[in-house]
Design a protein around this motif. Sequence first.
Motif, mmCIF file in Angstrom:
data_model
loop_
_atom_site.group_PDB
_atom_site.id
_atom_site.type_symbol
_atom_site.label_atom_id
_atom_site.label_comp_id
_atom_site.label_asym_id
_atom_site.label_seq_id
_atom_site.Cartn_x
_atom_site.Cartn_y
_atom_site.Cartn_z
ATOM 1 N N LEU A 146 0.821 -1.213 0.000
ATOM 2 C CA LEU A 146 0.000 0.000 0.000
ATOM 3 C C LEU A 146 0.855 1.265 0.000
ATOM 4 O O LEU A 146 0.457 2.306 -0.521
ATOM 5 N N ARG A 147 2.046 1.157 0.593
ATOM 6 C CA ARG A 147 2.956 2.308 0.670
ATOM 7 C C ARG A 147 3.832 2.461 -0.568
ATOM 8 O O ARG A 147 4.528 3.463 -0.729
ATOM 9 N N GLN A 148 3.808 1.481 -1.441
ATOM 10 C CA GLN A 148 4.803 1.380 -2.511
ATOM 11 C C GLN A 148 4.864 2.618 -3.416
ATOM 12 O O GLN A 148 5.924 3.066 -3.798
ATOM 13 N N ASP A 149 3.708 3.167 -3.766
ATOM 14 C CA ASP A 149 3.696 4.364 -4.605
ATOM 15 C C ASP A 149 2.394 5.105 -4.348
ATOM 16 O O ASP A 149 1.576 4.700 -3.519
ATOM 17 N N SER A 150 2.163 6.173 -5.086
ATOM 18 C CA SER A 150 0.993 7.023 -4.844
ATOM 19 C C SER A 150 -0.190 6.697 -5.744
ATOM 20 O O SER A 150 -1.187 7.433 -5.764
ATOM 21 N N SER A 151 -0.124 5.597 -6.485
ATOM 22 C CA SER A 151 -1.214 5.252 -7.396
ATOM 23 C C SER A 151 -2.485 4.905 -6.616
ATOM 24 O O SER A 151 -2.435 4.475 -5.466
ATOM 25 N N LEU A 193 -6.130 -0.595 7.436
ATOM 26 C CA LEU A 193 -4.951 -0.360 6.599
ATOM 27 C C LEU A 193 -5.336 0.383 5.316
ATOM 28 O O LEU A 193 -4.640 1.295 4.874
ATOM 29 N N CYS A 194 -6.446 -0.033 4.727
ATOM 30 C CA CYS A 194 -6.887 0.610 3.484
ATOM 31 C C CYS A 194 -7.297 2.059 3.736
ATOM 32 O O CYS A 194 -6.978 2.949 2.941
ATOM 33 N N ILE A 195 -7.975 2.296 4.845
ATOM 34 C CA ILE A 195 -8.358 3.665 5.193
ATOM 35 C C ILE A 195 -7.110 4.516 5.417
ATOM 36 O O ILE A 195 -7.011 5.645 4.924
ATOM 37 N N ASP A 196 -6.140 3.976 6.153
ATOM 38 C CA ASP A 196 -4.914 4.718 6.472
ATOM 39 C C ASP A 196 -4.140 5.111 5.221
ATOM 40 O O ASP A 196 -3.422 6.123 5.219
ATOM 41 N N HIS A 197 -4.265 4.284 4.153
ATOM 42 C CA HIS A 197 -3.487 4.534 2.935
ATOM 43 C C HIS A 197 -4.367 4.957 1.760
ATOM 44 O O HIS A 197 -3.941 4.888 0.606
#
Length: 382
Positions: free
Chosen positions: A136-141, A166-170
């Motif tokens: 989820l942190r890998q890129d801004s897509s 996790l999905c909400i956080d990212h």
Amino acid sequence: MQKVYLDNAATTQVRTEVITKMQEALANFYGNPSSTHSFGRSAKTAVESARKTIAKYLNAHPSEIIFTSGGTEADNMILRGAVRDLGVKTLITSKIEHHAVLHTAEELEKEYGIALHYVALDDFGNPDLTDLENLLRQDSSKKLVSLMHVNNEIGNKIDLDAVCQLCIDHDALFHSDTVQSIGHYAWDVRQTPADFLTAAAHKFHGPKGIGFAYIKKNTGLKALIFGGAQERGFRAGTESFHNIVGLEESFIAAYDNLEEEKDYVTGLKRHFIENIKKEIPSVTFNGHSGDLEKSTYSLVNVCLPFDEQKALMLLFHLDIKGIACSKGSACQSGSNKGSHVLTEILSEEHLKRPSLRFSFSKYNTIQELDYTIAVLKEFAES
């Protein structure tokens, strides 16, 4: 010959009251729900009543419930719509999802060039949440995560609340294939705020050919099927009215009797685990299916200590004895390929042995389980 049906993860026996309700609907409500005359209005009222009923039990808004032909269509509608309409460029899933998700994800990668990532799994088939967070942190897509709540082959339950957070956080969207859990577990979509869920009536003693998608309000998802304004414009085509009525009736029965039936079926699973271990001590359980806390209460997936030659005759032998079970999901039982789920989590040695999924319902009995275990033991000793 005794007949024992232990393939309830594939489909379930329809409740008598559901059949009665559907017969009444077919006989008395034959107007098109889109027609403005009284016959059509009566049918439309019943469709909207079903929508409100489902929404009430899920703590959703009625407009968030979209009727579909089942879980596969709902999964396709959501995944394809997320890429086509919502700007999703990265899809994160796992290699042990139902093929309705896996094959759709693969097609989306080909059609739209999205990035497709598979979250790492532990030895039992659980998604690694640290790896998920890294993806989820890998890129801004824009990202969509698709992970099923209850695995249809090994019964593992994921920590849905943790994945949602996790999905909400990212700032990622979250879809869960909940075909094996809606109708079996209580739900509150405000407490577990997934963006998308899917369900199929035939998994909780309703008719085949009907299910629904939960689509959170204001996501921006658009239609998959065009040609009319039915289902809030999401799904064109005359509503399968009798099936929607059957879905509602089975949904009500599932939740009004949830705890009682859950306790009963849990007792069946506990009995099966305890007694198959006594009679065939070298049996092992795939995934967490032998753990009453970490897996769903309605199925076990066992690996049996038979050689490859003997394994070839096992399902045939059980069928001859009147026992219905599965070597994997029903959707792939006609294929010569082994289970893609077990391939991901079992050693080469265990993959050579036969694995069977036994799944239980309110209609099963202790006597049926004892008969099944006796047949397995007899086959092991033959």
